[in-house]
Design a protein around this motif. Structure first.
Motif, PDB file in Angstrom:
ATOM      1  N   ALA A 190     -88.252 -14.827 -30.562  1.00 52.19           N
ATOM      2  CA  ALA A 190     -88.755 -16.206 -30.538  1.00 52.19           C
ATOM      3  C   ALA A 190     -88.653 -16.846 -31.917  1.00 52.19           C
ATOM      4  N   TYR A 191     -87.858 -16.244 -32.805  1.00 50.55           N
ATOM      5  CA  TYR A 191     -87.763 -16.744 -34.179  1.00 50.55           C
ATOM      6  C   TYR A 191     -87.379 -18.219 -34.236  1.00 50.55           C
ATOM      7  N   SER A 192     -86.473 -18.629 -33.330  1.00 52.25           N
ATOM      8  CA  SER A 192     -85.964 -19.995 -33.400  1.00 52.25           C
ATOM      9  C   SER A 192     -86.974 -21.015 -32.858  1.00 52.25           C
ATOM     10  N   LYS A 193     -88.070 -20.521 -32.272  1.00 56.62           N
ATOM     11  CA  LYS A 193     -89.065 -21.432 -31.696  1.00 56.62           C
ATOM     12  C   LYS A 193     -90.296 -21.501 -32.589  1.00 56.62           C
ATOM     13  N   ARG A 194     -90.968 -22.634 -32.546  1.00 55.91           N
ATOM     14  CA  ARG A 194     -92.238 -22.734 -33.263  1.00 55.91           C
ATOM     15  C   ARG A 194     -93.381 -22.581 -32.275  1.00 55.91           C
ATOM     16  N   PHE A 195     -93.608 -21.347 -31.839  1.00 52.95           N
ATOM     17  CA  PHE A 195     -94.669 -21.091 -30.875  1.00 52.95           C
ATOM     18  C   PHE A 195     -95.999 -20.916 -31.589  1.00 52.95           C
ATOM     19  N   SER A 196     -97.083 -21.373 -30.935  1.00 54.59           N
ATOM     20  CA  SER A 196     -98.412 -21.015 -31.416  1.00 54.59           C
ATOM     21  C   SER A 196     -98.653 -19.571 -30.989  1.00 54.59           C
ATOM     22  N   ARG A 197     -99.692 -18.942 -31.551  1.00 52.90           N
ATOM     23  CA  ARG A 197     -99.987 -17.546 -31.189  1.00 52.90           C
ATOM     24  C   ARG A 197    -100.184 -17.433 -29.680  1.00 52.90           C
ATOM     25  N   ARG A 198    -100.824 -18.442 -29.073  1.00 46.25           N
ATOM     26  CA  ARG A 198    -101.098 -18.380 -27.634  1.00 46.25           C
ATOM     27  C   ARG A 198     -99.796 -18.446 -26.830  1.00 46.25           C
ATOM     28  N   GLU A 199     -98.924 -19.376 -27.208  1.00 43.35           N
ATOM     29  CA  GLU A 199     -97.629 -19.486 -26.514  1.00 43.35           C
ATOM     30  C   GLU A 199     -96.828 -18.203 -26.679  1.00 43.35           C
ATOM     31  N   LEU A 200     -96.901 -17.633 -27.898  1.00 43.88           N
ATOM     32  CA  LEU A 200     -96.154 -16.405 -28.175  1.00 43.88           C
ATOM     33  C   LEU A 200     -96.659 -15.281 -27.266  1.00 43.88           C
ATOM     34  N   ASN A 201     -97.995 -15.144 -27.171  1.00 41.31           N
ATOM     35  CA  ASN A 201     -98.568 -14.107 -26.304  1.00 41.31           C
ATOM     36  C   ASN A 201     -98.176 -14.318 -24.856  1.00 41.31           C
ATOM     37  N   GLN A 202     -98.174 -15.571 -24.445  1.00 40.53           N
ATOM     38  CA  GLN A 202     -97.800 -15.890 -23.067  1.00 40.53           C
ATOM     39  C   GLN A 202     -96.352 -15.472 -22.801  1.00 40.53           C
ATOM     40  N   HIS A 203     -95.473 -15.743 -23.758  1.00 44.60           N
ATOM     41  CA  HIS A 203     -94.074 -15.341 -23.600  1.00 44.60           C
ATOM     42  C   HIS A 203     -93.934 -13.817 -23.599  1.00 44.60           C
ATOM     43  N   LEU A 204     -94.728 -13.149 -24.451  1.00 49.67           N
ATOM     44  CA  LEU A 204     -94.692 -11.681 -24.464  1.00 49.67           C
ATOM     45  C   LEU A 204     -95.092 -11.152 -23.084  1.00 49.67           C
ATOM     46  N   GLU A 205     -96.160 -11.716 -22.526  1.00 52.98           N
ATOM     47  CA  GLU A 205     -96.638 -11.244 -21.215  1.00 52.98           C
ATOM     48  C   GLU A 205     -95.579 -11.457 -20.137  1.00 52.98           C
ATOM     49  N   GLU A 206     -94.862 -12.583 -20.213  1.00 51.57           N
ATOM     50  CA  GLU A 206     -93.797 -12.837 -19.230  1.00 51.57           C
ATOM     51  C   GLU A 206     -92.754 -11.727 -19.268  1.00 51.57           C
ATOM     52  N   GLN A 207     -92.378 -11.325 -20.481  1.00 51.55           N
ATOM     53  CA  GLN A 207     -91.350 -10.275 -20.586  1.00 51.55           C
ATOM     54  C   GLN A 207     -91.911  -8.923 -20.168  1.00 51.55           C
TER      55      GLN A 207
END
Lengths: 242, 294
Positions: A107-124
């Motif tokens: 997700a380096y190319s994205k500016r995710f907040s910690r919450r968005e990042l966690n949400q994306h981690l959970e999706e994977q």
């Protein structure tokens, strides 16, 4: 496929390694929502095609357009930002950082907040629960199949529009190969990601894709609907073992 | 260092650890560039010399800045110098076909920096008067103030670097670039820029090492020669390419060479570091901390 828009187009692309020409005027069209496969023997130029699209290797001639915009001479990191993700042959995970850190780098190319990042981690992790079990392990300690899962999951972290899979079945146990292709179809259907798949496993590639291009010695030999090609005698003979 | 008898254990340890940290930082500084570019920066000694000259010659003496401000200016100037070197030398060199070209490139760079320094600041060695040159008394022991500052500052730098690499996006990107450049580019990392920043970080570290050397040696073009070589030994002993290894190797060599003076005449002090390196190359070439390669 006339009702969908063209997301990626290669126009007469020539690629050289030094003085050796690897691709000769390749033209490929990919429509939004499709699964396209590119099959061909070793050295036909499949990986070179992928590397050119993802910006790791610049074509010398021709044009590559993504969503109507020319990306031919752009660098990889700029192309990633546009939404094209390349899951390379041989996985190329970062061996000495943890599984979760690998995913976060996706997700380096994205500016995710910690919450968005966690949400994306959970999706994977939902896609590959095995990765969640191993999230604190170093990526280098995973098995080949797990590393392939990690490479795919890492690619999905940035919400790509187009994913290029390079030999995802390479070196995997036959049992896992089916799962791998199921996942690719799921990613396409459930997340609406357009897929370009490069494979030596021609039968699998033909069975899950909408259309297929056949590469031979750096040129497109034929192309068409996968369901037609899988019935063609010529393809059967050359790529499906009779 | 001649009066070994007058030095007690505390002084021995403080001196050994301080020198050890200098070697450790030197080892860290070229490990940064080695990991990022695959090149051994043979110009690193000259970076240290340049840092010392900028600090001592320009900022502290010519401009008469207070030490803390001179330190900040030196670090910033060295960072800018790092970006310049990376852009015009290291990035083009790492893409060359043969690593030997790159080796010679950094050696030439070293000569250019050293000779330019001689032109700018003159051939005579000099010192920065009053900069950490006094001692403090704890109980019956006199400790050299510079050694204490070096130890404290080094610990801060080592910890800060670890935090930087583990928690910041930029630091993590640098680690990824060092592990696989193609994969890093495919994550959206600008590899060239990341390497520029790594070289800048390395040059800043060299600047700090140059400042550390200022109260210990006279500022001259040859001031860092033996320290730079021992820093290389520290890397080999600790494990080439490993940051924890650099620290362990550096402090080990610093202490061994200090305690070596109890056994051998001081003239043989420099032999210890190289002796230890040779032993490690024979017995455990991977060093104390093994680097995992995929």
């Amino acid at each position: 496929m006339s009702d969908t828009t063209c997301i990626l187009r290669l126009d007469d692309v020539d690629v050289f390694y030094g003085e050796v020409q690897a691709l000769f005027g390749i033209s490929i069209e990919v429509h939004e929502g499709e699964i396209i496969s590119i099959i061909g023997s070793n050295g036909a130029g499949k990986t070179t095609t992928m590397r050119s699209i993802s910006g790791l290797h610049s074509p010398r001639g021709g044009r590559i357009l993504f969503e109507g915009e020319e990306i031919t001479k752009q660098k990889s990191h700029q192309i990633v930002r546009k939404g094209i993700i390349y899951v390379p042959e041989g996985r190329l995970v970062f061996p000495s950082i943890s599984v979760q850190d690998n995913l976060e780098m996706g997700a380096y190319s994205k500016r995710f907040s910690r919450r968005e990042l966690n949400q994306h981690l959970e999706e994977q992790y939902a896609l590959y629960p095995r990765l969640k079990e191993r999230r604190t392990q170093l990526a280098g300690s995973l098995s080949g199949g797990e590393q392939q899962m990690l490479a795919i999951a890492r690619g999905l972290m940035s919400d790509p529009k187009l994913v290029l899979f390079d030999e995802p079945s390479l070196g995997l146990a036959p049992v896992v190969v089916d799962d791998m292709f199921d996942t690719i179809v799921r990613i396409n259907k459930e997340r609406g990601v357009t897929v370009v798949l490069v494979e030596q496993n021609a039968f699998m590639a033909l069975s899950i894709s909408n259309r297929t291009y056949i590469l031979e010695n750096g040129t497109i030999k034929t192309g068409g609907k996968s369901s037609d090609l899988i019935e063609s005698d010529e393809v059967k003979k050359a790529y499906l073992g009779g | 260092m001649g009066a070994v008898n007058n030095m007690n254990l505390m002084q021995f340890i403080a001196t050994g650890v301080a020198m050890g940290f200098i070697y450790a930082l030197i080892s860290t500084e070229y490990t940064l560039i080695y990991n990022a570019t695959g090149l051994v920066n043979f110009a690193h000694e000259s970076f240290i010399v340049l840092g010392a000259y900028l600090f001592g010659g320009t900022f502290a003496r010519s401009l008469g800045l207070p030490p803390w401000l001179a330190v900040i200016c030196t670090v910033i100037a060295m960072g800018a110098f790092g970006v310049l070197v990376s852009t015009i030398v290291l990035n083009p060199l790492r893409n060359l076909q043969f690593i030997t070209y790159a080796m010679f490139g950094t050696m030439m760079l070293s000569r250019i920096i050293i000779e330019s320094s001689r032109l700018v600041w003159g051939p005579l060695p000099f010192t920065v008067q009053g900069f950490l040159r006094d001692s403090i008394k704890i109980g019956s022991t006199f400790l050299f103030k510079a050694h204490l500052y070096i130890i404290a500052a080094s610990i801060i730098i080592v910890v800060a670097l670890q935090i930087f690499f583990r928690t910041t996006k930029m630091g993590k990107a640098m680690i990824c670039v060092s592990q696989n450049k193609d994969a890093a580019a495919l994550m959206g990392i600008n590899v060239t820029r990341s390497i520029n920043l790594t070289v800048a970080l390395s040059a800043m570290l060299c600047g700090v090492i140059g400042i550390f050397c200022t109260p210990l040696f006279n500022i001259s073009t040859g001031m860092a020669a033996s320290a730079a070589l021992k820093g290389f030994c520290a890397g080999v002993v600790g494990g080439f390419g490993s940051y924890p290894g650099a620290i362990v190797g550096g402090i080990l060599i610093g202490l061994l060479e200090q305690f070596g003076t109890m056994l051998f005449p001081t003239a043989y002090k420099d032999v210890v570091a190289f002796g230890v390196m040779v032993i490690f190359l024979l017995v455990r070439p991977s060093g104390i901390v093994k680097v995992k390669k995929a």
